[in-house]
Design a protein around this motif. Structure first.
Motif, PDB file in Angstrom:
ATOM      1  N   SER A  27       0.847  -1.191   0.000  1.00  0.00           N
ATOM      2  CA  SER A  27       0.000   0.000   0.000  1.00  0.00           C
ATOM      3  C   SER A  27       0.887   1.246   0.000  1.00  0.00           C
ATOM      4  O   SER A  27       2.104   1.168   0.239  1.00  0.00           O
ATOM      5  CB  SER A  27      -0.911   0.010   1.229  1.00  0.00           C
ATOM      6  OG  SER A  27      -0.139   0.176   2.408  1.00  0.00           O
TER       7      SER A  27
ATOM      8  N   GLU B 217     -13.392   8.021   1.191  1.00  0.00           N
ATOM      9  CA  GLU B 217     -12.827   6.685   1.411  1.00  0.00           C
ATOM     10  C   GLU B 217     -12.848   5.861   0.128  1.00  0.00           C
ATOM     11  O   GLU B 217     -13.316   4.727   0.084  1.00  0.00           O
ATOM     12  CB  GLU B 217     -13.591   5.961   2.529  1.00  0.00           C
ATOM     13  CG  GLU B 217     -13.582   6.686   3.865  1.00  0.00           C
ATOM     14  CD  GLU B 217     -12.177   6.831   4.457  1.00  0.00           C
ATOM     15  OE1 GLU B 217     -11.330   5.929   4.229  1.00  0.00           O
ATOM     16  OE2 GLU B 217     -11.932   7.847   5.140  1.00  0.00           O
ATOM     17  N   HIS B 218     -12.314   6.455  -0.919  1.00  0.00           N
ATOM     18  CA  HIS B 218     -12.295   5.810  -2.238  1.00  0.00           C
ATOM     19  C   HIS B 218     -10.975   5.076  -2.430  1.00  0.00           C
ATOM     20  O   HIS B 218      -9.900   5.672  -2.343  1.00  0.00           O
ATOM     21  CB  HIS B 218     -12.469   6.858  -3.341  1.00  0.00           C
ATOM     22  CG  HIS B 218     -12.412   6.294  -4.725  1.00  0.00           C
ATOM     23  ND1 HIS B 218     -13.387   5.470  -5.237  1.00  0.00           N
ATOM     24  CD2 HIS B 218     -11.475   6.434  -5.711  1.00  0.00           C
ATOM     25  CE1 HIS B 218     -13.074   5.137  -6.474  1.00  0.00           C
ATOM     26  NE2 HIS B 218     -11.914   5.702  -6.782  1.00  0.00           N
ATOM     27  N   ARG B 219     -11.043   3.762  -2.656  1.00  0.00           N
ATOM     28  CA  ARG B 219      -9.837   2.948  -2.816  1.00  0.00           C
ATOM     29  C   ARG B 219      -9.417   2.906  -4.281  1.00  0.00           C
ATOM     30  O   ARG B 219     -10.263   2.760  -5.177  1.00  0.00           O
ATOM     31  CB  ARG B 219     -10.052   1.536  -2.285  1.00  0.00           C
ATOM     32  CG  ARG B 219      -8.822   0.635  -2.444  1.00  0.00           C
ATOM     33  CD  ARG B 219      -8.794  -0.474  -1.442  1.00  0.00           C
ATOM     34  NE  ARG B 219      -8.576   0.033  -0.082  1.00  0.00           N
ATOM     35  CZ  ARG B 219      -7.390   0.376   0.408  1.00  0.00           C
ATOM     36  NH1 ARG B 219      -6.298   0.277  -0.345  1.00  0.00           N
ATOM     37  NH2 ARG B 219      -7.275   0.810   1.645  1.00  0.00           N
TER      38      ARG B 219
ATOM     39  N   THR C 258      -6.049   1.614  -7.120  1.00  0.00           N
ATOM     40  CA  THR C 258      -4.902   0.729  -7.305  1.00  0.00           C
ATOM     41  C   THR C 258      -4.296   0.983  -8.678  1.00  0.00           C
ATOM     42  O   THR C 258      -4.989   1.428  -9.602  1.00  0.00           O
ATOM     43  CB  THR C 258      -5.318  -0.750  -7.162  1.00  0.00           C
ATOM     44  OG1 THR C 258      -4.153  -1.581  -7.214  1.00  0.00           O
ATOM     45  CG2 THR C 258      -6.288  -1.151  -8.251  1.00  0.00           C
TER      46      THR C 258
ATOM     47  N   SER D 270      -1.425   0.461  -3.955  1.00  0.00           N
ATOM     48  CA  SER D 270      -2.842   0.752  -3.760  1.00  0.00           C
ATOM     49  C   SER D 270      -2.974   1.740  -2.609  1.00  0.00           C
ATOM     50  O   SER D 270      -2.082   1.852  -1.763  1.00  0.00           O
ATOM     51  CB  SER D 270      -3.626  -0.526  -3.444  1.00  0.00           C
ATOM     52  OG  SER D 270      -3.205  -1.081  -2.213  1.00  0.00           O
TER      53      SER D 270
ATOM     54  N   CYS E 150      -6.072   4.584  -0.405  1.00  0.00           N
ATOM     55  CA  CYS E 150      -7.441   5.060  -0.210  1.00  0.00           C
ATOM     56  C   CYS E 150      -7.391   6.503   0.293  1.00  0.00           C
ATOM     57  O   CYS E 150      -6.827   6.764   1.359  1.00  0.00           O
ATOM     58  CB  CYS E 150      -8.157   4.159   0.800  1.00  0.00           C
ATOM     59  SG  CYS E 150      -9.860   4.626   1.161  1.00  0.00           S
TER      60      CYS E 150
ATOM     61  N   TYR F 281      -1.595   9.834  -4.030  1.00  0.00           N
ATOM     62  CA  TYR F 281      -3.045   9.724  -4.191  1.00  0.00           C
ATOM     63  C   TYR F 281      -3.504  10.604  -5.350  1.00  0.00           C
ATOM     64  O   TYR F 281      -4.338  10.203  -6.172  1.00  0.00           O
ATOM     65  CB  TYR F 281      -3.759  10.156  -2.902  1.00  0.00           C
ATOM     66  CG  TYR F 281      -3.623   9.189  -1.756  1.00  0.00           C
ATOM     67  CD1 TYR F 281      -3.208   7.876  -1.950  1.00  0.00           C
ATOM     68  CD2 TYR F 281      -3.910   9.585  -0.458  1.00  0.00           C
ATOM     69  CE1 TYR F 281      -3.088   6.994  -0.890  1.00  0.00           C
ATOM     70  CE2 TYR F 281      -3.796   8.709   0.621  1.00  0.00           C
ATOM     71  CZ  TYR F 281      -3.377   7.417   0.399  1.00  0.00           C
ATOM     72  OH  TYR F 281      -3.261   6.559   1.445  1.00  0.00           O
TER      73      TYR F 281
END
Length: 271
Positions: A21, A71-73, A75, A80, A82, A152
């Motif tokens: 992550s 809270e959008h994940r 990848t 990956s 969030c 991000y």
């Protein structure tokens, strides 16, 4: 601590799902490698703040205005992650952080310095003593946060979500006590702007960190010791404080075993 609290403390730790992550890659590569490959114990008292932060994130998600993403994940081929929240109207990426007073002060550019003062009352009247003061307008200590949020941003823009600005809403974990006021903090929350970083540089940074971790896991060879800056080796009194107080896998690290077998860090408060 009760069993539900202990269980929540475990759930607040990061787990390995075969792909690193963003949070894992920000850490020193050796620390992440040992966390993945070793069974280790955590101190549940040290996870209380993480539990509070996790629950607060859920409250913010439920309170998000219409049209916001929360809270959008995401990848990609490297990692990956969030993000906490995104306002499409202003194209602002938001992040929530819960810190102690010292960390927020440094993020705001407050710098601790020592100066002499003369005691004006009491038995020690007339004596000179050293006291720590916090001065404004210094360098904002937000590099680790900037690296995280800019990646991000990189992933978001690859998904068609343009980001014009990044803001972190920092919340004081404790009250506005005398210690916080000495650091120049007068309120329980602050909004801290984060500068945008070159997407080419941020991609290269995470690409390199992921490659080093992947090679270490494939070969079963522990990466080299963390850099001095990663160990927070800046204090003569409490050197390498991250190794002693913030690394749950230091028992498996030969550098720590060689340099830090004492317990002189234990009374230092976490910030």
């Amino acid at each position: 601590m009760s069993l539900p609290a202990l269980t929540a403390a475990v759930e607040s730790t990061r787990h390995w799902f075969g792909k690193p992550s963003v949070t894992q890659l920000i850490k020193p590569t050796r620390q992440t490698f040992l966390e993945i490959t070793k069974d280790y114990a955590i101190h549940p008292m040290g996870s209380i703040a993480a539990m509070i932060g996790t629950n607060s994130h859920k409250a913010f998600e439920d309170a998000s205005p219409d049209g916001w993403m929360a809270e959008h994940r995401m990848t990609d081929d490297i990692t990956s992650g969030c993000f906490d929240a995104y306002d499409p109207t202003t194209q602002t990426l938001w992040d929530w952080k819960f810190f102690r007073s010292g960390r927020i002060a440094r993020c705001l550019g407050m710098t601790p310095k020592w100066r002499k003062r003369t005691v004006t009352r009491g038995k020690r009247k007339g004596e000179e003593v050293w006291e720590q003061i916090w001065e404004p307008n210094g360098v904002r200590k937000v590099m680790d946060i900037a690296i995280q949020l800019n990646y991000y941003r990189y992933m978001m823009e690859n998904e068609g979500l343009p980001v014009k600005q990044i803001r972190v809403n920092m919340f004081l974990r404790s009250s506005i006590d005398a210690e916080a006021k000495k650091m120049g903090l007068t309120q329980a929350a602050y909004i801290v702007p984060i500068n945008l970083i070159s997407k080419r540089w941020i991609r290269l940074y995470f690409e390199t960190k992921a490659k080093r971790l992947r090679e270490a896991l494939q070969n079963g060879v522990c990466p080299p010791p963390c850099k001095k800056s990663e160990r927070w080796d800046s204090s003569k009194t409490y050197p390498n404080r991250r190794c002693a107080d913030w690394c749950d896998v230091n028992e498996y690290c030969d550098f720590f075993q060689t340099h830090h077998c004492g317990n002189y860090h234990k009374e230092m408060p976490r910030e």
